[in-house]
Design an enzyme around this catalytic site. Structure first.
Site, PDB file in Angstrom:
ATOM      1  N   HIS A  15      42.873  -4.454 -28.920  1.00 44.05           N
ATOM      2  CA  HIS A  15      43.464  -4.292 -27.595  1.00 44.05           C
ATOM      3  C   HIS A  15      44.618  -5.267 -27.375  1.00 44.05           C
ATOM      4  O   HIS A  15      44.408  -6.478 -27.327  1.00 44.05           O
ATOM      5  CB  HIS A  15      42.369  -4.524 -26.553  1.00 44.05           C
ATOM      6  CG  HIS A  15      42.757  -4.199 -25.153  1.00 44.05           C
ATOM      7  ND1 HIS A  15      42.530  -5.058 -24.099  1.00 44.05           N
ATOM      8  CD2 HIS A  15      43.337  -3.096 -24.621  1.00 44.05           C
ATOM      9  CE1 HIS A  15      42.942  -4.498 -22.981  1.00 44.05           C
ATOM     10  NE2 HIS A  15      43.436  -3.312 -23.267  1.00 44.05           N
ATOM     11  N   HIS A  57      52.178  -5.234 -20.784  1.00 46.37           N
ATOM     12  CA  HIS A  57      51.197  -4.425 -20.057  1.00 46.37           C
ATOM     13  C   HIS A  57      51.520  -4.259 -18.578  1.00 46.37           C
ATOM     14  O   HIS A  57      51.522  -3.141 -18.051  1.00 46.37           O
ATOM     15  CB  HIS A  57      49.800  -5.033 -20.202  1.00 46.37           C
ATOM     16  CG  HIS A  57      48.747  -4.272 -19.444  1.00 46.37           C
ATOM     17  ND1 HIS A  57      48.417  -4.556 -18.131  1.00 46.37           N
ATOM     18  CD2 HIS A  57      47.963  -3.241 -19.815  1.00 46.37           C
ATOM     19  CE1 HIS A  57      47.475  -3.716 -17.729  1.00 46.37           C
ATOM     20  NE2 HIS A  57      47.165  -2.910 -18.723  1.00 46.37           N
ATOM     21  N   GLU A 110      50.391   2.847 -25.758  1.00 47.38           N
ATOM     22  CA  GLU A 110      50.122   3.308 -24.400  1.00 47.38           C
ATOM     23  C   GLU A 110      51.412   3.361 -23.592  1.00 47.38           C
ATOM     24  O   GLU A 110      52.116   2.355 -23.456  1.00 47.38           O
ATOM     25  CB  GLU A 110      49.114   2.421 -23.688  1.00 47.38           C
ATOM     26  CG  GLU A 110      48.841   2.904 -22.259  1.00 47.38           C
ATOM     27  CD  GLU A 110      47.765   2.120 -21.536  1.00 47.38           C
ATOM     28  OE1 GLU A 110      47.703   2.253 -20.290  1.00 47.38           O
ATOM     29  OE2 GLU A 110      47.003   1.395 -22.187  1.00 47.38           O
TER      30      GLU A 110
END
Length: 248
Positions: A15, A57, A110
């Site tokens: 992650h 992120h 992502e």
């Protein structure tokens, strides 16, 4: 390669890289650390004001850097001034990450949306055309995945979702309910589901009939339990035994 035999099913996914106290999340050394241990890498991409794809992120800079403001207001020339978590490491561009990893381990990218247009998706697809490595895309946003489905159907896509008990995704409540139940799958056409592991198992994922990644697993013991309900998992805070053995 069929998904059932691909890396998405067989290689644990770090992650935001294999980060720790020394290597911040979504930093080049965290990605290099993941590659060293032979695990796949999950990372997040956003666009700056001058349309540079960066790996970061949050929308806001404040949690991870020594600056305030938003990623979308940055220019590429600003990146050298911004450091991650009181280290000397900066926010990497996706181009630099691709050059650094160079196909050594797979990437799960992502797509973070901060715009209504599909500029990020268009540039991302174009950049990945020349990348010599394995990769897949995922997003909470079904319309980002729909764009990829229509314009690059060969790229594997994952629909991210959860019960949205916390701020996993900024969207109206109605949209979150639909996402929770995977009601947007007819739009996003996912090849796999990436679901918050604390919300698994559930009937929505079971009924979807697709491979499942669980996020985020935070211990080896947790990984053992998750392996019974997921095809693979996204992890942080430890090194999976399979990767530890591979390094040796």
């Amino acid at each position: 390669m069929e998904l059932k035999t691909s890396w998405l099913i067989n290689i644990p996914i770090a992650h935001r890289g294999l980060h720790n106290f020394e290597f911040p999340e979504n930093s080049l050394p965290a990605f290099e650390n993941a590659a060293k241990h032979g695990v796949a890498i999950e990372l997040d991409v956003r666009l700056t004001d001058d349309r540079t794809i960066v790996v970061f992120h949050d929308e806001k800079l404040s949690r991870m850097t020594n600056h305030d403001g938003y990623v979308s207001n940055l220019k590429a020339s600003d990146l050298g001034e911004i450091k991650l978590k009181k280290t000397d490491y900066g926010i990497p561009t996706l181009e630099h990450v691709l050059e650094t990893i160079n196909g050594s381990v797979p990437l799960l990218i992502e797509i973070k949306k901060a715009e209504t247009a599909f500029t990020l998706e268009e540039q991302l697809i174009d950049m990945l055309k020349s990348y010599n490595g394995e990769y897949a895309l995922q997003s909470f946003n079904p319309y980002a995945l729909e764009y990829c489905y229509k314009n690059a159907p060969r790229i594997m896509r994952g629909q991210l979702s959860s019960y949205f008990n916390h701020a996993d995704f900024d969207a109206p409540h109605r949209d979150k309910v639909r996402l929770k139940k995977l009601k947007y799958n007819d739009i996003s056409h996912p090849d796999f589901i990436s679901y918050k592991v604390s919300n698994l198992p559930n009937k929505y994922v079971t009924n979807a009939g697709l491979p499942v990644l669980g996020w985020t697993v935070k211990s080896a013991l947790h990984a053992q339990k998750v392996s019974k309900i997921c095809d693979n998992y996204i992890f942080e805070g430890f090194v999976p035994e399979i990767a530890d053995r591979a390094e040796k």
